[in-house]
Design a protein around this motif. Sequence first.
Motif, PDB file in Angstrom:
ATOM      1  N   GLY A 170       0.972  -1.051   0.015  1.00 34.07           N
ATOM      2  CA  GLY A 170       0.186  -0.066   0.071  1.00 34.07           C
ATOM      3  C   GLY A 170       0.721   1.199  -0.157  1.00 34.07           C
ATOM      4  N   PHE A 172       1.231   5.425   1.521  1.00 34.26           N
ATOM      5  CA  PHE A 172       1.004   6.789   2.141  1.00 34.26           C
ATOM      6  C   PHE A 172       1.569   7.891   1.335  1.00 34.26           C
ATOM      7  CE2 PHE A 172       2.344  10.174   5.171  1.00 34.26           C
ATOM      8  CZ  PHE A 172       1.070  10.728   5.343  1.00 34.26           C
ATOM      9  N   SER A 188      -3.752  14.218   3.061  1.00 29.08           N
ATOM     10  CA  SER A 188      -2.815  13.214   3.095  1.00 29.08           C
ATOM     11  C   SER A 188      -3.537  12.111   2.819  1.00 29.08           C
ATOM     12  CB  SER A 188      -2.129  13.084   4.202  1.00 29.08           C
ATOM     13  OG  SER A 188      -1.099  14.109   4.304  1.00 29.08           O
ATOM     14  N   LEU A 190      -4.021   7.610   2.681  1.00 24.77           N
ATOM     15  CA  LEU A 190      -3.612   5.964   2.598  1.00 24.77           C
ATOM     16  C   LEU A 190      -4.158   5.292   1.522  1.00 24.77           C
ATOM     17  CD1 LEU A 190      -1.732   4.280   4.558  1.00 24.77           C
ATOM     18  CD2 LEU A 190      -3.742   3.622   5.756  1.00 24.77           C
ATOM     19  N   ASP A 200      -8.388   5.006  -2.116  1.00 19.76           N
ATOM     20  CA  ASP A 200      -8.089   5.514  -0.759  1.00 19.76           C
ATOM     21  C   ASP A 200      -8.948   5.127   0.432  1.00 19.76           C
ATOM     22  OD1 ASP A 200      -7.915   7.693   0.924  1.00 19.76           O
ATOM     23  OD2 ASP A 200      -8.234   9.329  -0.208  1.00 19.76           O
ATOM     24  N   THR A 202      -8.264   6.097   3.725  1.00 23.58           N
ATOM     25  CA  THR A 202      -7.767   6.805   4.790  1.00 23.58           C
ATOM     26  C   THR A 202      -8.795   7.130   5.678  1.00 23.58           C
ATOM     27  OG1 THR A 202      -6.465   8.253   3.154  1.00 23.58           O
ATOM     28  CG2 THR A 202      -6.896   9.082   5.254  1.00 23.58           C
ATOM     29  N   ALA A 206      -7.418   5.221   8.550  1.00 22.62           N
ATOM     30  CA  ALA A 206      -6.697   6.132   9.291  1.00 22.62           C
ATOM     31  C   ALA A 206      -7.131   7.541   9.245  1.00 22.62           C
ATOM     32  CB  ALA A 206      -5.273   6.112   8.927  1.00 22.62           C
ATOM     33  N   LEU A 209      -5.108  10.737   9.736  1.00 14.81           N
ATOM     34  CA  LEU A 209      -3.896  10.949   8.808  1.00 14.81           C
ATOM     35  C   LEU A 209      -4.288  12.010   7.862  1.00 14.81           C
ATOM     36  CD1 LEU A 209      -2.235   7.700   7.729  1.00 14.81           C
ATOM     37  CD2 LEU A 209      -1.170   9.336   8.855  1.00 14.81           C
ATOM     38  N   TRP A 220       7.601   3.824   6.750  1.00 12.21           N
ATOM     39  CA  TRP A 220       6.961   2.380   7.275  1.00 12.21           C
ATOM     40  C   TRP A 220       7.833   1.767   7.856  1.00 12.21           C
ATOM     41  CZ3 TRP A 220       1.812   2.082   7.059  1.00 12.21           C
ATOM     42  CH2 TRP A 220       0.875   2.514   6.254  1.00 12.21           C
ATOM     43  N   LEU A 231       3.199   3.465  10.974  1.00 14.30           N
ATOM     44  CA  LEU A 231       3.802   4.465  10.065  1.00 14.30           C
ATOM     45  C   LEU A 231       4.279   5.756  11.023  1.00 14.30           C
ATOM     46  CD1 LEU A 231       3.767   5.800   7.312  1.00 14.30           C
ATOM     47  CD2 LEU A 231       1.406   6.643   7.587  1.00 14.30           C
ATOM     48  N   TYR A 243       1.640   6.110  14.328  1.00 13.95           N
ATOM     49  CA  TYR A 243       0.420   5.617  13.971  1.00 13.95           C
ATOM     50  C   TYR A 243       0.791   3.939  13.955  1.00 13.95           C
ATOM     51  CZ  TYR A 243      -0.789  10.275  12.100  1.00 13.95           C
ATOM     52  OH  TYR A 243      -0.922  11.554  12.193  1.00 13.95           O
ATOM     53  N   ASN A 245      -0.362   0.199  13.779  1.00 13.47           N
ATOM     54  CA  ASN A 245      -1.319  -0.588  12.715  1.00 13.47           C
ATOM     55  C   ASN A 245      -1.763  -1.971  13.303  1.00 13.47           C
ATOM     56  OD1 ASN A 245      -2.091  -2.101  10.468  1.00 13.47           O
ATOM     57  ND2 ASN A 245       0.004  -2.303   9.563  1.00 13.47           N
TER      58      ASN A 245
END
Length: 595
Positions: A170, A172, A188, A190, A200, A202, A206, A209, A220, A231, A243, A245
């Motif tokens: 993936g 970012f 931004s 993800l 996308d 995000t 997340a 983000l 990463w 991240l 962040y 995961n």
Amino acid sequence: MRLPSHPAPLRREKLQFDVTNHEQPFDEYELQPLLPFRFNRPGPAVALADLDGDGQDDLVVGGVAGESTQLLSNLGDGQFLSSVVSVAESNPVADGPIVAFDADGDGDLDLLITKSGVVAPAGAAAYQPRLLLNNGRGNFTPAADKIIPALPISIGAAVAADFEHSGRPGIFLGGRVVPGHFPQPPRSALLAWRGDHYADVTADLAPGLAQRGMVTAALWTDVDGDGWADLLVTYDWGQVACYHNDQGKHFEDVSAKLGFAAAGNGWWRSIAAADFNGDGVLDYAVGNVGLNTRYHASPSEPAVLYAGVVLDGSAPQLVEAQTEAGIYYPLRSQDALTKVFPTLARRYPTAEPYARAKLEDVFSPEVLARATKLTATQLSSGVFLSQPDGTWRFTALPRLAQIAPIHGMVAGDFDGDGRADLMVVGNSFAPTTETGRFDGGLGWFLRGDGRGGFSPTQPNESGIIVPGDARALAVTDLDQDGWPDLIVTRNNDRALVFQNHAVAGRRSFAVLLRGAAGNPTAIGARLTLTLADGSTQTSEISAGSGYFSQSGARLFFGYPEKSPPTRLRIRWPDGRESEQVFTSPPGKLLRISAP
């Protein structure tokens, strides 16, 4: 042989290594006359990857504003064949970070070329990232438009990893700035592979983000060692954020919990990982603006920026402030402020009364309260060192490493003593003319002591001398001798190459992993080498780190001859583990395929 500034498409020529770029001038002050720093000279970016399958790292150099992306095919022995990436034509918008990874799952490395800077208006199609698909021989064609969603963002960081354990990396994409609207937080995103395209995700995985701040770098990395890529993100006028995961299902902001937030708000610029204190857990070096500028910041007396200040019907403007003995004063000159706030000329007709005026005298508390206030409390570059309690503690780099902003940054054992070091380059020609250039640095080789400390090595010993506006810094092995070499780009100047020569009594070797199609370079794998004396070195394979940089997929390990390697443990991106036991010292290159 010198690389022309604007070679014709597909024109190729053999050269040792001489790549120059010429940034086109652009007046950013027309839209925001009180910008503290310009954003039109972010690169050039660099990415190293084996694009033609011959086992050697080729080089992609991002185009600055008005120039094309350059592909330099590695012919060996320091020879490169240069060409314009013809499907990434010249664009008035500069290239942002470039990432090489297998986007279409066919086993070779494709290129994602992002865009950066502020030359085009916010949201312009010129900022849309472009995915170029490789035919396996280093020839590229544009991917279908819908493979990458519409994301016309001025990018500050682009990094890839298989954060879902799906077998496909993936991405970012961190927004750097909203052109013409600094310091508004940009978007931004993800991205995750969904069927036949990147989506996308995000909002689902997340949401924190999306618009947290102005991203300058990202990495990463498996921070907590649970086998899933977390991240790390560095922000301008913000924190170093972490962040976590949760097995590809959700990303949680654990910046405060793990100690990253404690370093404070900074003008963070780059990030790199290595085990600097020898405890088997990765540590993280971060670049900042340093301590050799007109700016000063601390938790009690931060640097301050007010955005959207309106005075007597003026257009919204930026106002910087500094402290002296606990009292805030406007940072910019009387001449600069009266040009955008004309009514101030009546109150402060000369510089003398203005020099004595406090910030609250020039702008009432009511005026400032209606603006957006940003603060910076930490300007030192430093290292987050892992602690026994599972947190990380920020420690500033040595004073000599604070004499200039740090952009390019790579970590590893560069001198073969078995301990992780740092290479850093920087300076900045982006500040306003009133402030002047931040150009006191020549780059540093910071020798690690294995306990989290560093000693700057003098240039006459290290050979590292990088004057000018240095940007990207990446690691490769140009001469195939098992020692890590360096490539540095500079804005409006020639790129530099540093060849690493063997140190007597020490050895170095490279490890090159082969993963499955979809992740052929095993992005996200973690390797731990154990030496005969019991010491360990830990490193990860990443696609994107530092600043606008991607190093080659080889990982380098050094060791003293008296303490050779005994075993190498590999945790592959999908969580499987393997181990190699050494009965004799390894050669210059160790190739290992996934189990």
